[in-house]
Design an enzyme around this catalytic site. Structure first.
Site, PDB file in Angstrom:
ATOM      1  N   PRO A 169      84.172  51.930  41.565  1.00 30.64           N
ATOM      2  CA  PRO A 169      85.556  51.596  41.175  1.00 30.64           C
ATOM      3  C   PRO A 169      86.218  50.709  42.231  1.00 30.64           C
ATOM      4  O   PRO A 169      86.100  50.973  43.430  1.00 30.64           O
ATOM      5  CB  PRO A 169      86.267  52.962  41.126  1.00 30.64           C
ATOM      6  CG  PRO A 169      85.201  54.004  41.190  1.00 30.64           C
ATOM      7  CD  PRO A 169      83.973  53.373  41.770  1.00 30.64           C
ATOM      8  N   LYS A 217      91.272  52.121  57.701  1.00 26.95           N
ATOM      9  CA  LYS A 217      90.928  51.272  58.848  1.00 26.95           C
ATOM     10  C   LYS A 217      92.078  50.281  59.118  1.00 26.95           C
ATOM     11  O   LYS A 217      92.395  50.000  60.269  1.00 26.95           O
ATOM     12  CB  LYS A 217      89.627  50.499  58.592  1.00 26.95           C
ATOM     13  CG  LYS A 217      88.374  51.360  58.559  1.00 26.95           C
ATOM     14  CD  LYS A 217      88.069  52.082  59.854  1.00 26.95           C
ATOM     15  CE  LYS A 217      87.622  51.180  60.968  1.00 26.95           C
ATOM     16  NZ  LYS A 217      87.199  51.964  62.174  1.00 26.95           N
ATOM     17  N   LEU A 275      79.794  65.102  65.314  1.00 25.76           N
ATOM     18  CA  LEU A 275      78.540  65.343  64.582  1.00 25.76           C
ATOM     19  C   LEU A 275      78.824  65.753  63.135  1.00 25.76           C
ATOM     20  O   LEU A 275      78.450  66.826  62.680  1.00 25.76           O
ATOM     21  CB  LEU A 275      77.665  66.390  65.293  1.00 25.76           C
ATOM     22  CG  LEU A 275      77.139  65.991  66.667  1.00 25.76           C
ATOM     23  CD1 LEU A 275      76.189  67.060  67.215  1.00 25.76           C
ATOM     24  CD2 LEU A 275      76.411  64.638  66.634  1.00 25.76           C
ATOM     25  N   THR A 280      86.816  46.582  60.721  1.00 26.49           N
ATOM     26  CA  THR A 280      85.971  46.025  59.670  1.00 26.49           C
ATOM     27  C   THR A 280      86.632  44.832  58.986  1.00 26.49           C
ATOM     28  O   THR A 280      87.864  44.720  58.981  1.00 26.49           O
ATOM     29  CB  THR A 280      85.688  47.135  58.626  1.00 26.49           C
ATOM     30  OG1 THR A 280      85.157  46.547  57.450  1.00 26.49           O
ATOM     31  CG2 THR A 280      86.958  47.870  58.214  1.00 26.49           C
ATOM     32  N   ASP A 281      85.808  43.993  58.355  1.00 26.40           N
ATOM     33  CA  ASP A 281      86.364  42.884  57.562  1.00 26.40           C
ATOM     34  C   ASP A 281      86.943  43.389  56.234  1.00 26.40           C
ATOM     35  O   ASP A 281      87.622  42.642  55.531  1.00 26.40           O
ATOM     36  CB  ASP A 281      85.293  41.801  57.306  1.00 26.40           C
ATOM     37  CG  ASP A 281      84.064  42.303  56.567  1.00 26.40           C
ATOM     38  OD1 ASP A 281      83.979  43.515  56.256  1.00 26.40           O
ATOM     39  OD2 ASP A 281      83.162  41.475  56.298  1.00 26.40           O
ATOM     40  N   GLU A 282      86.693  44.676  55.905  1.00 25.14           N
ATOM     41  CA  GLU A 282      87.160  45.187  54.615  1.00 25.14           C
ATOM     42  C   GLU A 282      88.687  45.308  54.563  1.00 25.14           C
ATOM     43  O   GLU A 282      89.264  45.417  53.481  1.00 25.14           O
ATOM     44  CB  GLU A 282      86.497  46.539  54.311  1.00 25.14           C
ATOM     45  CG  GLU A 282      84.993  46.426  54.373  1.00 25.14           C
ATOM     46  CD  GLU A 282      84.228  47.562  53.712  1.00 25.14           C
ATOM     47  OE1 GLU A 282      84.794  48.279  52.885  1.00 25.14           O
ATOM     48  OE2 GLU A 282      83.030  47.703  54.033  1.00 25.14           O
ATOM     49  N   TYR A 298      88.880  53.812  52.258  1.00 22.83           N
ATOM     50  CA  TYR A 298      88.283  53.551  53.576  1.00 22.83           C
ATOM     51  C   TYR A 298      88.972  52.356  54.237  1.00 22.83           C
ATOM     52  O   TYR A 298      89.428  52.427  55.388  1.00 22.83           O
ATOM     53  CB  TYR A 298      86.777  53.286  53.439  1.00 22.83           C
ATOM     54  CG  TYR A 298      86.165  52.613  54.660  1.00 22.83           C
ATOM     55  CD1 TYR A 298      86.053  53.295  55.872  1.00 22.83           C
ATOM     56  CD2 TYR A 298      85.716  51.290  54.599  1.00 22.83           C
ATOM     57  CE1 TYR A 298      85.503  52.668  56.999  1.00 22.83           C
ATOM     58  CE2 TYR A 298      85.169  50.664  55.719  1.00 22.83           C
ATOM     59  CZ  TYR A 298      85.065  51.360  56.909  1.00 22.83           C
ATOM     60  OH  TYR A 298      84.535  50.740  58.025  1.00 22.83           O
TER      61      TYR A 298
HETATM   62  P1  NAD Z   1      78.785  56.126  61.101  1.00 26.15           P
HETATM   63  O1  NAD Z   1      79.374  56.798  59.899  1.00 26.15           O
HETATM   64  O2  NAD Z   1      77.331  55.878  61.170  1.00 26.15           O
HETATM   65  O3  NAD Z   1      79.154  56.992  62.409  1.00 26.15           O
HETATM   66  C1  NAD Z   1      80.419  57.533  62.621  1.00 26.15           C
HETATM   67  C2  NAD Z   1      80.293  58.519  63.780  1.00 26.15           C
HETATM   68  O4  NAD Z   1      81.607  59.054  64.029  1.00 26.15           O
HETATM   69  C3  NAD Z   1      79.382  59.720  63.475  1.00 26.15           C
HETATM   70  O5  NAD Z   1      78.552  59.978  64.561  1.00 26.15           O
HETATM   71  C4  NAD Z   1      80.350  60.862  63.244  1.00 26.15           C
HETATM   72  O6  NAD Z   1      79.817  62.136  63.609  1.00 26.15           O
HETATM   73  C5  NAD Z   1      81.512  60.464  64.142  1.00 26.15           C
HETATM   74  N1  NAD Z   1      82.780  61.036  63.709  1.00 26.15           N
HETATM   75  C6  NAD Z   1      83.296  61.042  62.449  1.00 26.15           C
HETATM   76  N2  NAD Z   1      84.483  61.681  62.445  1.00 26.15           N
HETATM   77  C7  NAD Z   1      84.726  62.068  63.723  1.00 26.15           C
HETATM   78  C8  NAD Z   1      85.798  62.753  64.357  1.00 26.15           C
HETATM   79  N3  NAD Z   1      86.856  63.177  63.666  1.00 26.15           N
HETATM   80  N4  NAD Z   1      85.713  62.975  65.685  1.00 26.15           N
HETATM   81  C9  NAD Z   1      84.634  62.561  66.402  1.00 26.15           C
HETATM   82  N5  NAD Z   1      83.595  61.914  65.857  1.00 26.15           N
HETATM   83  C10 NAD Z   1      83.643  61.667  64.522  1.00 26.15           C
HETATM   84  O7  NAD Z   1      79.621  54.802  61.286  1.00 26.15           O
HETATM   85  P2  NAD Z   1      79.143  53.383  61.813  1.00 26.15           P
HETATM   86  O8  NAD Z   1      78.545  52.650  60.697  1.00 26.15           O
HETATM   87  O9  NAD Z   1      78.407  53.551  63.075  1.00 26.15           O
HETATM   88  O10 NAD Z   1      80.557  52.702  62.096  1.00 26.15           O
HETATM   89  C11 NAD Z   1      81.160  52.781  63.390  1.00 26.15           C
HETATM   90  C12 NAD Z   1      82.490  52.075  63.352  1.00 26.15           C
HETATM   91  O11 NAD Z   1      82.300  50.731  62.940  1.00 26.15           O
HETATM   92  C13 NAD Z   1      83.483  52.673  62.371  1.00 26.15           C
HETATM   93  O12 NAD Z   1      84.755  52.640  62.957  1.00 26.15           O
HETATM   94  C14 NAD Z   1      83.413  51.756  61.168  1.00 26.15           C
HETATM   95  O13 NAD Z   1      84.641  51.733  60.470  1.00 26.15           O
HETATM   96  C15 NAD Z   1      83.140  50.435  61.847  1.00 26.15           C
HETATM   97  N6  NAD Z   1      82.431  49.457  61.010  1.00 26.15           N
HETATM   98  C16 NAD Z   1      81.188  49.754  60.495  1.00 26.15           C
HETATM   99  C17 NAD Z   1      80.507  48.808  59.746  1.00 26.15           C
HETATM  100  C18 NAD Z   1      79.136  49.068  59.206  1.00 26.15           C
HETATM  101  O14 NAD Z   1      78.597  48.199  58.513  1.00 26.15           O
HETATM  102  N7  NAD Z   1      78.505  50.191  59.487  1.00 26.15           N
HETATM  103  C19 NAD Z   1      81.109  47.563  59.481  1.00 26.15           C
HETATM  104  C20 NAD Z   1      82.374  47.311  59.999  1.00 26.15           C
HETATM  105  C21 NAD Z   1      83.014  48.251  60.784  1.00 26.15           C
HETATM  106  P1  TYD Z   2      77.588  49.588  51.533  1.00 29.03           P
HETATM  107  O1  TYD Z   2      76.338  49.590  52.345  1.00 29.03           O
HETATM  108  O2  TYD Z   2      78.058  50.892  50.968  1.00 29.03           O
HETATM  109  O3  TYD Z   2      78.720  48.905  52.424  1.00 29.03           O
HETATM  110  P2  TYD Z   2      80.240  48.442  51.992  1.00 29.03           P
HETATM  111  O4  TYD Z   2      80.622  49.091  50.732  1.00 29.03           O
HETATM  112  O5  TYD Z   2      81.028  48.950  53.161  1.00 29.03           O
HETATM  113  O6  TYD Z   2      80.183  46.955  51.906  1.00 29.03           O
HETATM  114  O7  TYD Z   2      77.414  48.581  50.325  1.00 29.03           O
HETATM  115  C1  TYD Z   2      77.113  47.215  50.520  1.00 29.03           C
HETATM  116  C2  TYD Z   2      77.138  46.538  49.170  1.00 29.03           C
HETATM  117  O8  TYD Z   2      76.067  47.049  48.381  1.00 29.03           O
HETATM  118  C3  TYD Z   2      78.400  46.813  48.367  1.00 29.03           C
HETATM  119  O9  TYD Z   2      78.713  45.663  47.594  1.00 29.03           O
HETATM  120  C4  TYD Z   2      78.015  47.942  47.443  1.00 29.03           C
HETATM  121  C5  TYD Z   2      76.550  47.665  47.170  1.00 29.03           C
HETATM  122  N1  TYD Z   2      75.718  48.867  46.950  1.00 29.03           N
HETATM  123  C6  TYD Z   2      74.868  48.897  45.849  1.00 29.03           C
HETATM  124  O10 TYD Z   2      74.790  47.955  45.047  1.00 29.03           O
HETATM  125  N2  TYD Z   2      74.088  50.008  45.675  1.00 29.03           N
HETATM  126  C7  TYD Z   2      74.140  51.065  46.530  1.00 29.03           C
HETATM  127  O11 TYD Z   2      73.415  52.071  46.305  1.00 29.03           O
HETATM  128  C8  TYD Z   2      75.000  51.001  47.669  1.00 29.03           C
HETATM  129  C9  TYD Z   2      75.068  52.143  48.646  1.00 29.03           C
HETATM  130  C10 TYD Z   2      75.774  49.875  47.829  1.00 29.03           C
END
Ligand code: NAD
Ligand code: TYD
Length: 337
Positions: A275, A154, A35, A123-125, A150
């Site tokens: 950046p 990953k 949390l 992630t694809d990143e 980040y």
């Molecule tokens: P999020 O940030 O919404 O949720 C992360 C959750 O992990 C939170 O509930 C947080 O409390 C919990 N958490 C963080 N550190 C912790 C720790 N040390 N121990 C236990 N719990 C912890 O993330 P999300 O967007 O749901 O992403 C989930 C996964 O998917 C991640 O591994 C992320 O790298 C991957 N991912 C996300 C996206 C995206 O677009 N959101 C895309 C590609 C991959």
């Molecule tokens: P984000 O949702 O932070 O995901 P990620 O950086 O993991 O791709 O951002 C998605 C795209 O949108 C990214 O190119 C950054 C851009 N972005 C903005 O232009 N403005 C914003 O306020 C945010 C949060 C992201």
């Protein structure tokens, strides 16, 4: 089946738990989540009274706790991570702790407890950045070239997961997915920030020229893909998951949201670029389509409309998240606004 989900109070993890308990009501889920600011137990109110769901507040870096929770578990689905690129630029330390050390602790425990499957959400990143002019897409064989703290954390976790497979025979699978969107996403991310700012009549920040490209995956499509990989995926393999076939820029996504909300796009505000901002991600998801028969169930326009409707109906959920610490974060992150 007994499943340990990590990070299940976050965006994708909570959608996954809701999806899973509906689809597989005979299974039991333990949700381990620290949390952090990103974890929100309110995401799980629809399931938290079910007898086969248990929430444990705790850190994946706590080896003793993780070891206790792994006993009797069949599958670990590992979502827990620090997930926001902008926060990783300001303070990478916690990304290394959770995403790298935390994953290592989970892997050790999974091995000791003879877990039948360790599924790692990535992630694809990790693949780096494409040029806007390139027609290339990332796939399962693309070399890793992470460019933000980040993405680097990953990438390190993916390497560790595969190292545990090759070295110790831990049965692992990995999915590398693109940007998710849908219900319960924290309003720090582009799509929920845009929707909620428009609803609140606030400026919508666009980094740089807004021409950056992401692939967009609806969270429920993602959950179905994970389900398929758990059932039919090959041990030791990676699957790329994406939602689109053609490029869509950030500015196009933002303009689509304005159109769905039937608002003029005068709130768009170009701000200082991030950046090292990755220019383009594009993902080739033909392997999961061919091998497991997965594909998105609707178009970007349809899923985005559904997402906008969800945020319009669930204002209380996100209004709370945009108060307090978030206001401080927002001012620091967007000083130009
Ligand atoms: P999020 O940030 O919404 O949720 C992360 C959750 O992990 C939170 O509930 C947080 O409390 C919990 N958490 C963080 N550190 C912790 C720790 N040390 N121990 C236990 N719990 C912890 O993330 P999300 O967007 O749901 O992403 C989930 C996964 O998917 C991640 O591994 C992320 O790298 C991957 N991912 C996300 C996206 C995206 O677009 N959101 C895309 C590609 C991959
Ligand atoms: P984000 O949702 O932070 O995901 P990620 O950086 O993991 O791709 O951002 C998605 C795209 O949108 C990214 O190119 C950054 C851009 N972005 C903005 O232009 N403005 C914003 O306020 C945010 C949060 C992201």
């Amino acid at each position: 089946m007994n499943i340990l989900v990590t990070g299940g109070a976050g965006f994708i993890g909570s959608n996954f738990i809701i999806y899973w308990l509906k689809k597989h009501p005979q299974d039991r889920i333990v949700n381990l989540d620290a949390l952090t600011y990103a974890g929100n137990p309110e995401n799980l109110t629809s399931v938290d009274q079910l007898p086969n769901y248990r929430f444990v507040k705790g850190n994946i870096c706590n080896a003793k706790l993780v070891s206790q929770l792994c006993k009797g578990i069949d599958i670990v689905v590992h979502f827990a991570a620090e997930s926001h690129v902008d926060r990783s630029i300001k303070d990478p330390g916690v990304f290394l702790e959770t995403n790298v050390s935390g994953t290592h602790i989970l892997l050790k425990s999974a091995l000791k407890n003879k877990i039948k499957r360790f599924h790692h959400i990535s992630t694809d990143e990790v693949f780096g950045s494409l040029d806007l002019s390139e027609n290339k897409k990332f796939n399962e064989n693309t070399p890793y070239f992470p460019r933000s703290p980040y993405a680097a954390s990953k990438a390190a976790s993916d390497h560790l997961v595969l190292a545990f497979y090759h070295t110790y025979g831990l049965p692992v699978t990995i999915t590398n997915c693109s940007n998710n969107y849908g219900p319960y996403q924290h309003p720090e991310k582009l799509i929920p920030l845009t929707i909620t700012n428009i609803i609140e009549n606030k400026k919508v920040p666009v980094y740089g020229d807004g021409k950056n490209i992401r692939d967009w995956l609806y969270v429920e499509d993602h959950c179905r893909a994970i389900d398929l990989v758990l059932k039919e995926g090959k041990i030791g393999e990676t699957y790329c998951i994406g939602g689109l076939l053609k490029d869509v820029s950030n500015l196009e996504i933002i303009r689509m949201i304005f159109r769905i909300l039937k608002k003029e796009d005068s709130l768009i505000s170009f701000v200082k670029d991030r950046p090292g901002h990755d220019r383009k991600y594009a993902i080739d998801w033909s392997k999961i389509k061919k091998d497991l028969g997965w594909q998105p169930e609707a178009t970007l326009e349809e899923w985005l409309t559904k997402t906008v409707e969800w945020y319009s109906k669930n204002r209380v959920w996100w209004q709370k998240l945009k108060k307090g610490q978030f206001e401080i974060y927002f001012k620091q992150q967007y000083p130009d606004l």
